[in-house]
Write a protein that holds these residues in place. Structure first.
Motif, PDB file in Angstrom:
ATOM      1  N   LEU A 196       0.837  -1.198   0.000  1.00 49.75           N
ATOM      2  CA  LEU A 196       0.000   0.000   0.000  1.00 49.75           C
ATOM      3  C   LEU A 196       0.873   1.249   0.000  1.00 49.75           C
ATOM      4  CD1 LEU A 196      -2.863   1.204   0.224  1.00 49.75           C
ATOM      5  CD2 LEU A 196      -2.559   1.185   2.709  1.00 49.75           C
ATOM      6  N   VAL A 197       0.683   2.078  -1.002  1.00 49.57           N
ATOM      7  CA  VAL A 197       1.420   3.334  -1.106  1.00 49.57           C
ATOM      8  C   VAL A 197       0.590   4.489  -0.567  1.00 49.57           C
ATOM      9  CG1 VAL A 197       2.510   4.953  -2.694  1.00 49.57           C
ATOM     10  CG2 VAL A 197       2.704   2.506  -3.084  1.00 49.57           C
ATOM     11  N   ALA A 198      -0.715   4.488  -0.894  1.00 46.47           N
ATOM     12  CA  ALA A 198      -1.585   5.582  -0.443  1.00 46.47           C
ATOM     13  C   ALA A 198      -3.016   5.068  -0.331  1.00 46.47           C
ATOM     14  CB  ALA A 198      -1.514   6.761  -1.410  1.00 46.47           C
ATOM     15  N   GLU A 199      -3.646   5.368   0.815  1.00 42.85           N
ATOM     16  CA  GLU A 199      -5.064   5.025   0.981  1.00 42.85           C
ATOM     17  C   GLU A 199      -5.946   6.018   0.261  1.00 42.85           C
ATOM     18  OE1 GLU A 199      -6.431   2.802   4.818  1.00 42.85           O
ATOM     19  OE2 GLU A 199      -5.306   4.586   5.386  1.00 42.85           O
ATOM     20  N   LYS A 200      -5.541   7.289   0.303  1.00 43.86           N
ATOM     21  CA  LYS A 200      -6.304   8.350  -0.363  1.00 43.86           C
ATOM     22  C   LYS A 200      -5.315   9.179  -1.160  1.00 43.86           C
ATOM     23  CE  LYS A 200      -9.858   8.590   3.205  1.00 43.86           C
ATOM     24  NZ  LYS A 200     -10.606   9.446   4.137  1.00 43.86           N
ATOM     25  N   PHE A 201      -5.415   9.056  -2.484  1.00 46.28           N
ATOM     26  CA  PHE A 201      -4.447   9.722  -3.353  1.00 46.28           C
ATOM     27  C   PHE A 201      -5.181  10.770  -4.171  1.00 46.28           C
ATOM     28  CE2 PHE A 201      -1.422   9.919  -6.949  1.00 46.28           C
ATOM     29  CZ  PHE A 201      -0.284  10.205  -6.220  1.00 46.28           C
ATOM     30  N   GLU A 202      -4.816  12.012  -3.961  1.00 47.31           N
ATOM     31  CA  GLU A 202      -5.580  13.127  -4.525  1.00 47.31           C
ATOM     32  C   GLU A 202      -5.598  13.129  -6.048  1.00 47.31           C
ATOM     33  OE1 GLU A 202      -5.905  17.968  -3.850  1.00 47.31           O
ATOM     34  OE2 GLU A 202      -4.308  16.826  -2.927  1.00 47.31           O
ATOM     35  N   GLU A 203      -4.490  12.738  -6.666  1.00 45.34           N
ATOM     36  CA  GLU A 203      -4.367  12.887  -8.113  1.00 45.34           C
ATOM     37  C   GLU A 203      -4.733  11.620  -8.888  1.00 45.34           C
ATOM     38  OE1 GLU A 203      -0.437  14.235  -8.886  1.00 45.34           O
ATOM     39  OE2 GLU A 203      -0.587  15.963  -7.574  1.00 45.34           O
ATOM     40  N   LEU A 204      -5.134  10.560  -8.182  1.00 44.78           N
ATOM     41  CA  LEU A 204      -5.423   9.314  -8.880  1.00 44.78           C
ATOM     42  C   LEU A 204      -6.730   9.398  -9.660  1.00 44.78           C
ATOM     43  CD1 LEU A 204      -4.188   6.547  -9.307  1.00 44.78           C
ATOM     44  CD2 LEU A 204      -5.504   5.708  -7.372  1.00 44.78           C
ATOM     45  N   LEU A 205      -7.757   9.979  -9.043  1.00 42.68           N
ATOM     46  CA  LEU A 205      -9.044  10.198  -9.706  1.00 42.68           C
ATOM     47  C   LEU A 205      -9.473  11.634  -9.449  1.00 42.68           C
ATOM     48  CD1 LEU A 205     -11.134   6.972  -8.921  1.00 42.68           C
ATOM     49  CD2 LEU A 205     -10.219   7.655 -11.134  1.00 42.68           C
ATOM     50  N   PRO A 206     -10.172  12.261 -10.390  1.00 39.31           N
ATOM     51  CA  PRO A 206     -10.637  13.638 -10.163  1.00 39.31           C
ATOM     52  C   PRO A 206     -11.693  13.692  -9.061  1.00 39.31           C
ATOM     53  CG  PRO A 206     -11.522  12.752 -12.217  1.00 39.31           C
ATOM     54  CD  PRO A 206     -10.528  11.763 -11.730  1.00 39.31           C
ATOM     55  N   ARG A 207     -11.944  14.901  -8.567  1.00 44.46           N
ATOM     56  CA  ARG A 207     -12.852  15.083  -7.424  1.00 44.46           C
ATOM     57  C   ARG A 207     -14.226  14.481  -7.649  1.00 44.46           C
ATOM     58  NH1 ARG A 207     -10.502  20.338  -6.783  1.00 44.46           N
ATOM     59  NH2 ARG A 207     -11.942  21.079  -8.375  1.00 44.46           N
ATOM     60  N   TYR A 208     -14.756  14.616  -8.854  1.00 44.70           N
ATOM     61  CA  TYR A 208     -16.128  14.181  -9.075  1.00 44.70           C
ATOM     62  C   TYR A 208     -16.278  12.661  -9.046  1.00 44.70           C
ATOM     63  CZ  TYR A 208     -14.833  13.338 -13.999  1.00 44.70           C
ATOM     64  OH  TYR A 208     -14.237  12.890 -15.146  1.00 44.70           O
ATOM     65  N   LEU A 209     -15.162  11.930  -9.060  1.00 41.34           N
ATOM     66  CA  LEU A 209     -15.205  10.469  -8.959  1.00 41.34           C
ATOM     67  C   LEU A 209     -14.710   9.981  -7.595  1.00 41.34           C
ATOM     68  CD1 LEU A 209     -13.896   9.387 -12.493  1.00 41.34           C
ATOM     69  CD2 LEU A 209     -16.259   9.407 -11.677  1.00 41.34           C
ATOM     70  N   ASN A 210     -14.746  10.857  -6.590  1.00 40.90           N
ATOM     71  CA  ASN A 210     -14.211  10.458  -5.287  1.00 40.90           C
ATOM     72  C   ASN A 210     -15.070   9.424  -4.562  1.00 40.90           C
ATOM     73  OD1 ASN A 210     -16.382  11.934  -4.287  1.00 40.90           O
ATOM     74  ND2 ASN A 210     -15.149  13.733  -3.802  1.00 40.90           N
ATOM     75  N   PHE A 211     -16.211   9.057  -5.117  1.00 36.80           N
ATOM     76  CA  PHE A 211     -17.057   8.024  -4.510  1.00 36.80           C
ATOM     77  C   PHE A 211     -16.628   6.622  -4.928  1.00 36.80           C
ATOM     78  CE2 PHE A 211     -18.985   9.408  -8.482  1.00 36.80           C
ATOM     79  CZ  PHE A 211     -19.178   8.200  -9.140  1.00 36.80           C
ATOM     80  N   VAL A 212     -15.803   6.494  -5.964  1.00 42.58           N
ATOM     81  CA  VAL A 212     -15.370   5.182  -6.457  1.00 42.58           C
ATOM     82  C   VAL A 212     -14.443   4.538  -5.423  1.00 42.58           C
ATOM     83  CG1 VAL A 212     -14.143   3.958  -8.291  1.00 42.58           C
ATOM     84  CG2 VAL A 212     -15.581   5.923  -8.856  1.00 42.58           C
TER      85      VAL A 212
END
Length: 719
Positions: A326-342
Motif C-alpha cells: 500500500l502506497v496511499a489510501e487516499k491519493f488526490e491525483e489518482l481520480l478527479p474530485r467528481y469520482l471520489n465516490f469510487v
C-alpha cells in the motif's frame, strides 16, 4: 541528505514498516526465484516469511526475513545510499517523482523516522560469514562479522533502536495494525510476535488423563477441606509468545476473473471500503500497453450523507498499491474530485501518476457507459413489447424496479454533473451518461441520445428550461408554443443542470438552447413569417411606447433600485395563452441561476447585477388585454390607466417567469388601485376613521339602568 529523506520524503512515521516489509518481500521473492533454478538453495530454511517483534526492555523493533540475504559487499553497496546513487542523482530521482518503494537503500532509510540507530544482521548463501551493519544516520556506518556466528541461516534482521518519541510503537496492536494496513496483500506470510496468557494447570490436565482416574480412588473429603483445596489448586497464569499471521487476506485482483466468486468480490469490497452494504456494481480489469496495472473498482450502492459537503477537500478513496504494498489510501491525483465516490484498488510494478490517472478515469467512465447502455437497451425492448395487455402489465412491473444505472444516477448524478462542468478532456464521455426529465418522458429521466431519436426532423436545437420543479415549469408561459408544436423540452430542476449544459454547449452537433432566453428560433413556414412581419408593424406603436414606459419605470420610477434593465419590448412567437412573458439575454443568467447565485453566502452583488442580463418583454398580439392596450395607446399615449396596466403586466410577468422583484411595494400598490376601480371605489379617496357603533348589550344594560332609576324615582314620589 538524511534530513531531506526523513523530514521531506515521508509525512507519516508508520511508513517505516511498509518500506522495511517491502524490502523483506523483495528479498523473499529473490530467494524463491533462486529456489526454482536450484532445489537446494533454500536448504533447511524452506519457509519464506517475515517476522516482526519488539523488545519493550531494550526499546527495539526487529523485522526478520528468510530471504536471499546480503554479503558484506552487499551491505556496503545496498545500504550506503550516497555511494550507490550519488547525492545529485538521488535528489533528481526524488524531484521526478520516481518510484522509491521496495528499493533497498532508499526506502530503508525511513527506519530513521523512529530510530536513532539501526542494526542490520544478514547472511547469504554466497558468504559463509554472517555480518552486522550498523549506523546512526551520521554519515558513517560499520560492517563487522557477527561474533555470535550464523544465527539466521539465511536472510536479514533489521533492528531499530527507537527514539524517545517513538516508544508508542512498542505495542503488538500498533505493529499489527500498521502491518495490516500497508502489507496485508503481500504474497509471503507476515507474522507479528504476540503475548498470550494460558492456564498452566489446564494444559497439564489435558495432557495427563491418568490423574483423573487416580482422583476417583481418593477418599471423599469434607466440604471445608474441598474448598481449601480448590483455592490452593487454582490454575496459574503463564505468559507465552506466539507468532500471529496478519496478512491472511489475499490480493484477489491478481487472480483471473472467472476464478473469483460474487461473494469474494463483495467481501473484498466491504473489507476495503468499510461499507455495510453490498456494492452496486464492480469492474475487474488489467490495463495493458505502455502502462500496465491491475485493478478492481466498485460503485457503492449509497452515496455518503456528507459527500457534497466535503466535495472540495475529499480525496479519492481508491487504494494505490505498488507490488501489493500500500502506497496511499487516499491519493488526490489518482481520480478527479467528481469520482471520489469510487472505491477499489490499483496495483502496478511502476506508476507514472499522470498517465495512470488518465487511463483509470477512462476505464471508470467506460464502465459507467456499459451500465447505462445495458439499461437503455432494456428500456427499448420494454417499449417494443407494448400492444398486448399482459405485456403492458409486465412492463409496468419492470418499471417499478429501477435498473442498476437508474439507482446509480439517483445517488451520484450531482458528481457527474460536476464532472461535466470541471473535466474538459472527458466532457463528451460524461455527456453520454447524463439523464434529464422532459415534457414527454412522464417523469422518467432519459439520455440525450434518446432525446435526439425523438426529435422532429426539422428541429435544429435541443431545447431546455430550468426551474424549481416540474409542476412550476410545466405552467411557464415560455413553454406554451413548444406544447402547441409538440416539441420535446428538457426540464432542468437541479441547480447543477443548467451550468452543465452550458459547458457542453452542444451534443452530436445540436446546440442547447434555453427557451427562457431571447432569440429562440423555431421552424416557420413562409406564410407564418409574412404574417409575423405584419403583426410586428401593427404593434410597433405599442412596443415602442411600452419600451419607453418601462425604461422610465426601471431607471427613474418605482423600480429604479430593482436592478432590472430593459433591452426591448417585442411581439412574441412563444406565447399562445399568456399576455406577456419576460426573457433574458442570450448570455445572461436565467431566473433559476439568479436565484442560486443570490442564495450564495459570499455572493457578489455587482457580478450578479452584471450577469443578470437585460430583460426582454414579449407580448402576445392575440391576447385581449394586449389588443385593448394597443387601442388605448393609439388613442392617448399619456393614458394613466394604460401606464398602470403596462407596469403591472411587466411586474407580474417577472414573477411568473421566475424572477424576483426587489421592491414589491410598487406592484402591490398598483394591484390595490386596480381592485379599488374594479369595486367602484375611488383609489385616491382619503382615509377616514370609521365610526364604531355601540354594542347591543351595552344599549340593553343602559335601558335597564334607566328603567331601574325611573322605578326608584317613582317609589320616592309615592313615599
Amino acid at each position: 541528505l538524511m534530513d531531506i529523506i526523513i523530514n521531506s520524503l515521508y509525512t507519516d512515521k508508520q511508513v517505516f514498516l511498509r518500506e522495511l516489509v517491502s524490502n523483506a518481500a523483495d528479498a523473499l521473492e529473490k530467494a524463491r526465484f533462486h529456489s526454482v533454478q536450484d532445489d537446494s538453495f533454500l536448504g533447511d530454511a524452506k519457509d519464506l516469511e517475515v517476522k516482526i517483534e519488539y523488545d519493550a526492555d531494550g526499546k527495539t523493533i526487529s523485522i526478520t526475513d528468510t530471504g536471499i540475504g546480503m554479503s558484506k559487499d552487499d551491505l556496503i553497496n545496498n545500504l550506503r545510499t550516497e555511494a550507490k546513487f550519488g547525492t545529485t542523482t538521488f535528489l533528481e530521482a526524488m524531484a521526478e517523482g520516481s518510484n522509491l518503494i521496495g528499493r533497498f537503500g532508499i526506502g530503508f532509510y525511513s527506519a530513521f523516522l523512529i530510530a536513532d540507530k539501526v542494526t542490520v544482521t544478514s547472511k547469504c548463501n554466497d558468504d559463509p560469514t554472517q555480518h552486522v551493519w550498523e549506523s546512526s544516520a551520521d554519515a558513517s556506518f560499520t560492517v563487522v562479522p557477527d561474533p555470535r556466528g550464523n544465527t539466521l541461516g539465511r536472510g536479514s534482521r533489521v533492528t531499530l533502536h527507537l527514539k524517545e518519541d517513538a516508544h508508542d510503537y512498542l505495542s503488538e496492536d500498533k505493529l499489527k495494525d500498521a502491518a495490516k494496513k500497508y502489507s496485508q496483500f503481500i504474497q509471503f506470510p507476515i507474522y507479528v510476535k504476540v503475548k498470550k496468557e494460558v492456564d498452566v494447570e489446564a494444559e497439564e490436565d489435558d495432557d495427563d488423563d491418568d490423574d483423573k482416574e487416580d482422583e476417583d480412588d481418593v477418599e471423599t473429603k469434607d466440604d471445608e477441606e474441598k474448598e481449601e483445596e480448590e483455592k490452593e489448586s487454582k490454575p496459574t497464569k503463564k505468559t507465552v509468545y506466539e507468532w500471529e499471521q496478519v496478512n491472511t487476506q489475499k490480493a484477489i485482483w491478481l487472480r483471473a476473473k472467472e476464478d473469483i466468486t460474487e461473494e469474494e468480490y463483495t467481501e473484498f469490497y466491504k473489507s476495503i471500503s468499510k461499507d455495510y452494504l453490498d456494492p452496486l456494481a464492480y469492474t475487474h480489469f488489467n490495463a495493458e500497453g505502455e502502462i500496465e496495472f491491475k485493478s478492481i473498482l466498485y460503485l457503492p450502492k449509497k452515496a455518503p450523507f456528507d459527500m457534497m459537503d466535503n466535495y472540495w477537500t475529499k480525496r479519492s478513496e481508491v487504494k494505490l498499491f505498488v507490488r501489493r504494498v500500500l502506497v496511499a489510501e487516499k491519493f488526490e491525483e489518482l481520480l478527479p474530485r467528481y469520482l471520489n465516490f469510487v472505491r477499489g484498488v490499483v496495483d502496478s510494478d511502476d506508476l507514472p501518476w499522470n498517465i495512470t490517472s488518465k487511463k483509470l478515469v477512462r476505464k471508470v467512465l467506460e464502465f459507467m457507459q456499459e451500465l447505462a447502455k445495458e439499461e437503455e437497451s432494456g428500456d427499448d425492448e420494454d417499449e417494443e413489447a407494448e400492444g398486448e395487455e399482459e405485456k403492458k402489465e409486465e412492463k409496468k412491473d419492470k418499471s417499478d424496479e429501477d435498473g442498476t444505472w437508474t439507482k446509480f444516477w439517483k445517488e451520484f448524478n450531482k458528481n457527474l454533473k460536476m464532472g461535466c462542468y470541471e473535466d474538459d478532456s472527458n466532457r463528451s464521455k460524461l455527456s453520454k451518461l447524463l439523464r434529464f426529465a422532459t415534457t414527454k418522458s412522464e417523469g422518467k429521466e432519459i439520455s440525450l441520445d434518446k432525446y435526439l431519436d425523438r426529435m422532429q426532423e426539422s428541429q435544429e436545437s435541443i431545447y431546455y428550461m430550468s426551474g424549481d420543479s416540474m409542476e412550476v415549469m410545466l405552467k411557464a408561459p415560455a413553454l406554451q408554443i413548444f406544447k402547441k408544436k409538440d416539441i420535446e423540452v428538457l426540464m432542468l430542476s437541479d441547480h447543477l443542470d443548467e451550468p452543465c449544459l452550458q459547458k457542453l454547449a452542444d451534443y452530436e452537433g445540436k446546440k442547447f438552447v434555453s427557451i427562457q432566453k431571447a432569440d429562440v428560433k423555431l421552424d416557420e413556414t413562409e406564410e407564418e413569417k409574412k404574417r409575423f412581419t405584419k403583426i410586428k408593424d401593427m404593434y410597433k406603436p405599442l412596443t415602442d411606447w411600452w419600451k419607453d414606459s418601462l425604461t422610465e419605470l426601471t431607471e427613474k420610477g418605482a423600480m429604479k433600485d430593482a436592478g432590472v434593465k430593459i433591452e426591448k419590448v417585442e411581439v412574441s412567437k412563444r406565447l399562445t395563452e399568456s399576455p406577456v412573458v419576460v426573457v433574458t439575454s442570450q448570455f445572461g443568467y436565467s431566473a433559476q441561476q439568479e436565484r442560486v447565485m443570490k442564495a450564495q453566502a459570499f455572493q457578489n452583488k455587482d457580478q450578479i447585477s452584471m450577469m443578470s442580463g437585460r430583460k426582454t418583454l414579449e407580448v402576445n398580439p392575440n391576447h385581449p388585454v394586449v389588443v385593448d392596450l394597443l387601442s388605448k395607446v393609439k388613442a392617448n399615449k399619456d393614458d394613466a390607466a394604460a401606464k398602470d396596466t403596462a407596469a403591472v403586466l411587466f411586474q407580474t410577468a417577472l414573477i411568473e417567469s421566475g424572477y424576483e422583484i426587489a421592491d414589491p411595494s410598487a406592484l402591490v400598490s398598483r394591484v390595490y388601485r386596480l381592485m379599488s376601480k374594479e369595486l367602484g371605489v375611488d383609489p385616491d379617496a382619503p382615509l377616514k376613521e370609521v365610526e364604531v357603533p355601540e354594542d347591543e348589550e351595552e344599549e340593553e344594560e343602559e335601558e335597564e339602568e334607566e328603567a331601574e332609576e325611573e322605578k326608584e324615582d317613582g317609589a320616592k314620589e309615592e313615599l
